[in-house]
Design a protein around this motif. Structure first.
Motif, mmCIF file in Angstrom:
data_model
loop_
_atom_site.group_PDB
_atom_site.id
_atom_site.type_symbol
_atom_site.label_atom_id
_atom_site.label_comp_id
_atom_site.label_asym_id
_atom_site.label_seq_id
_atom_site.Cartn_x
_atom_site.Cartn_y
_atom_site.Cartn_z
ATOM 1 N N ALA A 124 3.431 7.814 -20.769
ATOM 2 C CA ALA A 124 2.728 6.990 -19.777
ATOM 3 C C ALA A 124 3.650 6.036 -19.032
ATOM 4 N N ALA A 125 4.554 5.359 -19.737
ATOM 5 C CA ALA A 125 5.442 4.399 -19.071
ATOM 6 C C ALA A 125 6.341 5.103 -18.068
ATOM 7 N N MET A 126 6.840 6.271 -18.438
ATOM 8 C CA MET A 126 7.684 7.041 -17.534
ATOM 9 C C MET A 126 6.905 7.498 -16.310
ATOM 10 N N LEU A 127 5.698 8.024 -16.520
ATOM 11 C CA LEU A 127 4.881 8.491 -15.401
ATOM 12 C C LEU A 127 4.528 7.351 -14.458
ATOM 13 N N ASP A 128 4.272 6.178 -15.008
ATOM 14 C CA ASP A 128 3.967 5.006 -14.191
ATOM 15 C C ASP A 128 5.153 4.646 -13.298
ATOM 16 N N ALA A 129 6.357 4.705 -13.860
ATOM 17 C CA ALA A 129 7.554 4.387 -13.075
ATOM 18 C C ALA A 129 7.815 5.439 -12.008
ATOM 19 N N ILE A 130 7.606 6.719 -12.340
ATOM 20 C CA ILE A 130 7.799 7.778 -11.350
ATOM 21 C C ILE A 130 6.853 7.574 -10.167
ATOM 22 N N ALA A 131 5.595 7.262 -10.457
ATOM 23 C CA ALA A 131 4.609 7.049 -9.401
ATOM 24 C C ALA A 131 5.017 5.904 -8.486
ATOM 25 N N ALA A 132 5.583 4.850 -9.079
ATOM 26 C CA ALA A 132 6.007 3.698 -8.280
ATOM 27 C C ALA A 132 7.252 4.014 -7.453
ATOM 28 N N GLY A 133 7.989 5.077 -7.836
ATOM 29 C CA GLY A 133 9.213 5.441 -7.128
ATOM 30 C C GLY A 133 8.985 6.185 -5.835
ATOM 31 N N GLU A 134 7.757 6.560 -5.547
ATOM 32 C CA GLU A 134 7.381 7.155 -4.252
ATOM 33 C C GLU A 134 8.232 8.372 -3.887
ATOM 34 N N GLY A 135 8.382 9.279 -4.847
ATOM 35 C CA GLY A 135 9.086 10.527 -4.597
ATOM 36 C C GLY A 135 10.569 10.489 -4.882
ATOM 37 N N ARG A 136 11.107 9.316 -5.120
ATOM 38 C CA ARG A 136 12.544 9.196 -5.365
ATOM 39 C C ARG A 136 12.891 9.328 -6.854
ATOM 40 N N TYR A 137 11.880 9.457 -7.697
ATOM 41 C CA TYR A 137 12.092 9.534 -9.141
ATOM 42 C C TYR A 137 11.431 10.797 -9.691
ATOM 43 N N ARG A 138 12.093 11.413 -10.656
ATOM 44 C CA ARG A 138 11.560 12.541 -11.407
ATOM 45 C C ARG A 138 11.677 12.204 -12.893
#
Length: 296
Positions: free
Chosen positions: A85-99
């Protein structure tokens, strides 16, 4: 019930990393870092072997801006177990720049894998590192990899150097790309001719394998600025320029001494990828092919 053994209290990550001396190419990617917690919102796994200091996405994003890194791959760490969950939350906040790279149970179903894919996950990590607990079950890995191959995902393998001789035949069985963490956690003081590094070079002859030339602070025996370890990264980049990745490993879990300055780790790229074309492949082209192929 017997309590699980915890590692000693972790060191805090560097509070004020330097601005790197080198300018990174446009689109540079930190291909190995983590978010931890905050525990009040994203609790750590009960079966964890260490309890990290909170390292939330806001701190990571600020670090990346400071270092000149525009994209990132978030790697699920054992302290959060299979709760991504913490990882998915950060990816979502990265607006496409994070995987992301997840950790999953062997009985995961296709609908959950598709949810993770929609959330930006592109691979699964397996641990064979003693201080992180019991090694991953080989039959479970076979089952999981069979499920993720149709998604175009890859496996990330994290192991102690002495395990590679026994693991290599098994890894060669798996029919998907594999990324090896932290240069196989070899001992930098043992030199390039050491058996573990030669085994790694041999494995890399198979084009399914990639390797992360990060973790210099982990494999160094000389201490900061960890140039003894960066030399191994340079060898790997020179030999396999199209299948290498690099990352900060922030916030550096389980470092017992010499907590690195992330700006100084960026500066090691002068040794690891000394020519512009190598830097471009390491930081931009390779992570794009592996994690953002739809943009090519």
């Amino acid at each position: 019930m017997q309590e699980r053994t915890m590692t000693p209290e972790p060191l805090p990550f560097h509070p004020n990393p330097k601005k790197p001396d080198i300018a990174l190419p446009q689109g540079a990617c930190d291909a190995h870092c983590h978010v931890f917690g905050p525990a009040a919102r994203f609790p750590f796994a009960p079966q964890r072997t260490y309890t990290p200091i909170d390292a939330p996405k806001e701190k990571l994003f600020a670090l990346h801006r400071h270092l000149g890194l525009e994209r990132s791959i978030l790697v699920q760490a054992s302290c959060h177990g299979t709760d991504n969950a913490a990882m998915l939350d950060a990816i979502a906040a990265g607006e496409g720049r994070y995987r992301g790279i997840a950790m999953v149970e062997r009985d995961i179903d296709q609908s959950e894998l598709e949810r993770l894919h929609e959330g930006g996950v592109r691979g699964v990590r397996f641990n064979f590192v003693t201080h992180l607990g019991k090694p991953a079950d080989l039959d479970a890995i076979r089952e999981i990899t069979a499920k993720i191959i149709p998604l175009g995902w890859h496996a990330v393998v994290h192991f102690d150097a002495h395990r590679l001789e026994g693991l290599a035949p098994f890894l060669r069985e798996l029919q998907l790309p594999m990324v090896i963490d932290h240069m196989g956690r070899i001992d930098a003081s043992a030199g390039p001719e050491q058996p573990a590094f030669q085994l790694l070079l041999d494995l890399m002859q198979d084009e399914r394998f990639w390797v992360k030339v990060c973790g210099s602070e982990r494999i160094s025996r000389a201490g900061p600025p960890f140039e003894d370890a960066a030399i191994f990264g340079a060898i790997l980049v020179e030999k396999f320029p199209d299948r290498v990745l690099w990352g900060t490993d922030w916030p550096h879990p389980n470092i017992k001494k010499h907590m690195p300055d992330d700006g100084a780790l960026v500066d090691l790229l002068k040794i690891i990828a000394p020519r512009p074309e190598l830097m471009q492949k390491l930081l931009v082209d390779n992570p794009t092919r592996l994690y953002w192929p739809e943009t090519l």
